[in-house]
Design a protein around this motif. Structure first.
Motif, PDB file in Angstrom:
ATOM      1  N   ARG A 218      30.923  46.519  86.454  1.00  0.00           N
ATOM      2  CA  ARG A 218      31.130  46.990  85.089  1.00  0.00           C
ATOM      3  C   ARG A 218      29.841  47.047  84.280  1.00  0.00           C
ATOM      4  O   ARG A 218      29.883  47.141  83.058  1.00  0.00           O
ATOM      5  N   GLY A 219      28.674  47.022  84.970  1.00  0.00           N
ATOM      6  CA  GLY A 219      27.434  46.882  84.232  1.00  0.00           C
ATOM      7  C   GLY A 219      27.264  45.429  83.829  1.00  0.00           C
ATOM      8  O   GLY A 219      27.990  44.547  84.297  1.00  0.00           O
ATOM      9  N   TYR A 220      26.327  45.169  82.911  1.00  0.00           N
ATOM     10  CA  TYR A 220      26.058  43.769  82.586  1.00  0.00           C
ATOM     11  C   TYR A 220      25.409  43.650  81.214  1.00  0.00           C
ATOM     12  O   TYR A 220      24.777  44.582  80.711  1.00  0.00           O
ATOM     13  N   PRO A 221      25.558  42.460  80.593  1.00  0.00           N
ATOM     14  CA  PRO A 221      24.936  42.223  79.282  1.00  0.00           C
ATOM     15  C   PRO A 221      23.481  41.808  79.436  1.00  0.00           C
ATOM     16  O   PRO A 221      23.046  41.411  80.523  1.00  0.00           O
ATOM     17  N   ILE A 222      22.755  41.871  78.331  1.00  0.00           N
ATOM     18  CA  ILE A 222      21.373  41.391  78.311  1.00  0.00           C
ATOM     19  C   ILE A 222      21.308  39.973  77.759  1.00  0.00           C
ATOM     20  O   ILE A 222      20.514  39.155  78.219  1.00  0.00           O
ATOM     21  N   TYR A 223      22.169  39.659  76.780  1.00  0.00           N
ATOM     22  CA  TYR A 223      22.151  38.340  76.144  1.00  0.00           C
ATOM     23  C   TYR A 223      23.528  37.689  76.213  1.00  0.00           C
ATOM     24  O   TYR A 223      24.551  38.367  76.388  1.00  0.00           O
ATOM     25  N   THR A 224      23.539  36.370  76.047  1.00  0.00           N
ATOM     26  CA  THR A 224      24.800  35.636  75.956  1.00  0.00           C
ATOM     27  C   THR A 224      25.414  35.847  74.581  1.00  0.00           C
ATOM     28  O   THR A 224      24.728  36.266  73.627  1.00  0.00           O
ATOM     29  N   ASP A 225      26.689  35.515  74.454  1.00  0.00           N
ATOM     30  CA  ASP A 225      27.361  35.620  73.160  1.00  0.00           C
ATOM     31  C   ASP A 225      26.653  34.762  72.107  1.00  0.00           C
ATOM     32  O   ASP A 225      26.500  35.179  70.951  1.00  0.00           O
ATOM     33  N   ALA A 226      26.228  33.571  72.507  1.00  0.00           N
ATOM     34  CA  ALA A 226      25.563  32.668  71.554  1.00  0.00           C
ATOM     35  C   ALA A 226      24.245  33.251  71.074  1.00  0.00           C
ATOM     36  O   ALA A 226      23.893  33.122  69.894  1.00  0.00           O
ATOM     37  N   GLN A 227      23.511  33.899  71.974  1.00  0.00           N
ATOM     38  CA  GLN A 227      22.241  34.507  71.579  1.00  0.00           C
ATOM     39  C   GLN A 227      22.463  35.640  70.584  1.00  0.00           C
ATOM     40  O   GLN A 227      21.732  35.768  69.594  1.00  0.00           O
ATOM     41  N   VAL A 228      23.472  36.471  70.842  1.00  0.00           N
ATOM     42  CA  VAL A 228      23.743  37.596  69.942  1.00  0.00           C
ATOM     43  C   VAL A 228      24.189  37.085  68.575  1.00  0.00           C
ATOM     44  O   VAL A 228      23.762  37.608  67.534  1.00  0.00           O
ATOM     45  N   LYS A 229      24.995  36.067  68.560  1.00  0.00           N
ATOM     46  CA  LYS A 229      25.418  35.479  67.282  1.00  0.00           C
ATOM     47  C   LYS A 229      24.202  34.945  66.521  1.00  0.00           C
ATOM     48  O   LYS A 229      24.095  35.121  65.300  1.00  0.00           O
ATOM     49  N   ALA A 230      23.274  34.331  67.233  1.00  0.00           N
ATOM     50  CA  ALA A 230      22.062  33.812  66.587  1.00  0.00           C
ATOM     51  C   ALA A 230      21.231  34.947  65.996  1.00  0.00           C
ATOM     52  O   ALA A 230      20.666  34.805  64.900  1.00  0.00           O
ATOM     53  N   PHE A 231      21.156  36.065  66.699  1.00  0.00           N
ATOM     54  CA  PHE A 231      20.428  37.224  66.164  1.00  0.00           C
ATOM     55  C   PHE A 231      21.083  37.701  64.859  1.00  0.00           C
ATOM     56  O   PHE A 231      20.395  38.006  63.874  1.00  0.00           O
ATOM     57  N   CYS A 232      22.409  37.781  64.874  1.00  0.00           N
ATOM     58  CA  CYS A 232      23.123  38.219  63.670  1.00  0.00           C
ATOM     59  C   CYS A 232      22.878  37.257  62.508  1.00  0.00           C
ATOM     60  O   CYS A 232      22.720  37.681  61.346  1.00  0.00           O
ATOM     61  N   GLU A 233      22.818  35.973  62.799  1.00  0.00           N
ATOM     62  CA  GLU A 233      22.585  34.982  61.748  1.00  0.00           C
ATOM     63  C   GLU A 233      21.204  35.142  61.135  1.00  0.00           C
ATOM     64  O   GLU A 233      21.031  35.008  59.925  1.00  0.00           O
ATOM     65  N   VAL A 234      20.203  35.439  61.974  1.00  0.00           N
ATOM     66  CA  VAL A 234      18.849  35.660  61.454  1.00  0.00           C
ATOM     67  C   VAL A 234      18.851  36.840  60.485  1.00  0.00           C
ATOM     68  O   VAL A 234      18.301  36.766  59.380  1.00  0.00           O
ATOM     69  N   ALA A 235      19.451  37.956  60.916  1.00  0.00           N
ATOM     70  CA  ALA A 235      19.468  39.150  60.067  1.00  0.00           C
ATOM     71  C   ALA A 235      20.199  38.891  58.759  1.00  0.00           C
ATOM     72  O   ALA A 235      19.736  39.294  57.682  1.00  0.00           O
ATOM     73  N   LEU A 236      21.338  38.217  58.818  1.00  0.00           N
ATOM     74  CA  LEU A 236      22.099  37.932  57.609  1.00  0.00           C
ATOM     75  C   LEU A 236      21.352  36.967  56.697  1.00  0.00           C
ATOM     76  O   LEU A 236      21.335  37.149  55.472  1.00  0.00           O
ATOM     77  N   HIS A 237      20.725  35.952  57.276  1.00  0.00           N
ATOM     78  CA  HIS A 237      19.989  34.982  56.474  1.00  0.00           C
ATOM     79  C   HIS A 237      18.814  35.643  55.759  1.00  0.00           C
ATOM     80  O   HIS A 237      18.558  35.358  54.579  1.00  0.00           O
ATOM     81  N   GLU A 238      18.099  36.523  56.472  1.00  0.00           N
ATOM     82  CA  GLU A 238      16.935  37.179  55.887  1.00  0.00           C
ATOM     83  C   GLU A 238      17.290  38.448  55.125  1.00  0.00           C
ATOM     84  O   GLU A 238      16.413  39.087  54.533  1.00  0.00           O
TER      85      GLU A 238
END
Length: 531
Positions: free
Chosen positions: A308-328
């Motif tokens: 089915r293909g594959y992801p680049i990051y884990t769910d936790a990593q993606v959530k952390a990226f979203c938190e950075v963007a929202l915080h900044e």
């Protein structure tokens, strides 16, 4: 103050309450008035230049919702492999390029734009083919930019051996004995391609001058650089400092590894400085559907072991990226082609919003969004997430998607009709240099949805020409939070304009791709005119 008064043509405002106007008056780079010709004449000074459109069409300039303008520039300095039909043609074009450009023996010989789907073998080139060139390390890049190949000399230069492990989110191709065969996929490719020696800054600035002309020729006055690392930001800043940026460029910083770039250049996040602005962050969550690396919730057709293909990051990593963007409070663009990657982004963003207890003020964007499902569009609407569709996939790889995904899923590629029905705001892009930034061809694709073989790829997902043009004008202005300055023709907005030889709202839908850009104006100044 320079003044121009346009009249005697179809002036499309992109405002539904007043779709057409008789005249448009420009003063000092901005729209001073739009409405009746009589009133425009009254407001114009005696020195105003009267521009008779002679029945042509004037409308807001096109806005690029996602591309990589510095990569467009880079590719002007490498061999063009687009349209190659077999490995022999790839080798021939590489040799012709080396001869024409005097590439010294031992230097990297680079090509871009092959598509394995168009090669007679149906396979990516490997060392077996590329070793025909013995006096250069060779690197060729797939048209998607997600994969490519090197010859054995290239493997040696890059230090890739049988002991080199596959990186997270990538694959090193290997022969039956376990030795690297030259094929590199996703992060295995992107990490090594960044190691190739770059041209000089002045050489790249000259290429950027040429790249801007390509955008202007296609009626575009706002472009994007959609995955910025230190090298291409240095180029963009040098262009801005030298006053060589003619069009507005919005840069999105690689969040995973280069977030410091945004923090170190904070003034560029506030406003354009010499036509350069940092728009926020960018992340990649999966790969390419035509390359069968996009992360899907259901297996690819005829895939071994339910691949089915594959992801680049884990769910936790993606959530952390979203938190950075929202915080900044920085906009976040996430590359998602497969519906599994799309769900990962939606879930991560919703979780970050909930845990942080903040409002969504950053207008997050899902780039490509090729295989979005209706239920996912509902979720995106709830959280204010924008799908930016690479709708030209319907033409360039529609037949490939039928083969890779099966007919039912392929019919829903870039589901713009469903998006319109659900009243979700959307934009369109070409991901240049993946395909050229031809906005009118993209509009044609959204309206007609024809594959290269002539099949209609999802009748219900077709949209009207007006809705399609919204996806390259006013909706893009909203995506960039520039709706007060761009995207439609209104008093006070920038005079970013394009003149077309025909009206895309009035011609037969099949003719839209043949409409020509006659002139492109940035802030009232002509930067391109068809010769």
């Amino acid at each position: 103050m320079e003044q121009k008064l346009f009249f005697n043509g179809d002036i499309i405002t992109m405002r539904e309450e007043q779709p057409y106007a008789q005249a448009l008056l420009v003063k000092g780079g901005a729209i001073a008035f739009i409405g009746s010709l009589e009133r425009a004449r009254e407001l114009a000074g005696a020195e105003a230049e009267m521009i008779d459109l002679e029945g042509k069409t004037l409308m807001p300039a096109f806005m690029d919702a996602h591309s990589h303008i510095t990569n467009v520039a880079s590719n002007l300095r490498v061999a063009d492999l687009s349209g190659c039909k077999d490995e022999d043609e790839i080798i021939l074009r590489l040799r012709e390029f080396a001869k024409a450009h005097g590439v010294p023996a031992g230097d990297w010989l680079i090509g871009y734009g092959y598509d394995h789907n168009e090669l007679a073998s149906g396979m990516h080139p490997t060392c077996k083919a590329l070793d025909a060139i013995e006096d250069h390390p060779v690197l060729v890049t797939h048209t998607s930019g997600h994969m490519g190949a090197v010859n054995r000399l290239g493997l040696q230069k890059l230090g890739i051996t049988r002991e080199t492990p596959d990186p997270t989110g990538g694959v090193i191709g290997r022969d039956s004995g376990g030795d690297p065969n030259g094929y590199l996929e996703e992060t295995a490719f992107t990490k090594v391609s960044a190691l190739i020696p770059a041209p000089t800054l002045e050489e790249m600035m000259q290429a950027m001058d040429e790249a801007q002309e390509i955008y202007l020729k296609n009626g575009i006055t706002t472009a994007q650089d959609g995955m910025v690392v230190p090298g291409n930001f240095a180029l963009l800043k040098a262009m801005a400092d030298a006053g060589r940026l003619k069009i507005d460029v919005v840069a999105y910083i690689d969040l995973a590894e280069n977030s410091r770039l945004l923090r170190a250049n904070h003034p560029y996040t506030q406003n354009y400085l010499n036509h350069l602005k940092i728009g926020g962050y960018k992340i990649f969550l999966d790969g390419s559907p035509q390359g069968r690396t996009a992360w899907m919730s259901e297996p690819y057709e005829n895939a071994p072991d339910g691949y089915r293909g594959y992801p680049i990051y884990t769910d936790a990593q993606v959530k952390a990226f979203c938190e950075v963007a929202l915080h900044e409070k920085q906009q976040l663009l996430a590359h998602c082609n497969g519906d599994a990657a799309a769900q990962q982004y939606i879930d991560a963003f919703k979780a970050a919003l909930g845990e942080m207890g903040v409002k969504n003020e950053i207008r997050p964007v899902m780039i490509h969004a090729q295989t979005l499902r209706p239920d996912q569009l509902d979720e995106m609407k709830q959280i204010g997430m924008i799908p930016s569709y690479f709708v030209a996939h319907t033409y360039y790889w529609g037949d490939v998607h039928i083969k890779n995904l099966g007919r039912a899923r392929a019919m829903r590629i870039s589901p713009v009709g469903t998006t319109v029905q659900k009243q979700v705001r959307y934009t369109f892009h070409q991901d240049a240099p993946v395909v050229p930034p031809k906005m009118l061809h993209t509009v044609w694709c959204a309206v007609n949805r024809l594959t290269k073989s002539g099949q209609v790829l999802g009748e219900d997902e077709r949209i009207s020409p007006y809705k399609a043009i919204q996806g390259v004008t006013e909706h893009v202005a909203w995506q960039y939070a520039q709706e007060d300055k761009k995207g439609s023709l209104q008093s006070g907005k920038l005079a970013d304009l394009v003149i077309l030889d025909r009206n895309p709202l009035k011609v037969e839908p099949m003719e839209i791709k043949d409409i020509e850009v006659l002139e492109t104006l940035k802030e009232g100044r002509t930067l391109y005119r068809k010769g």
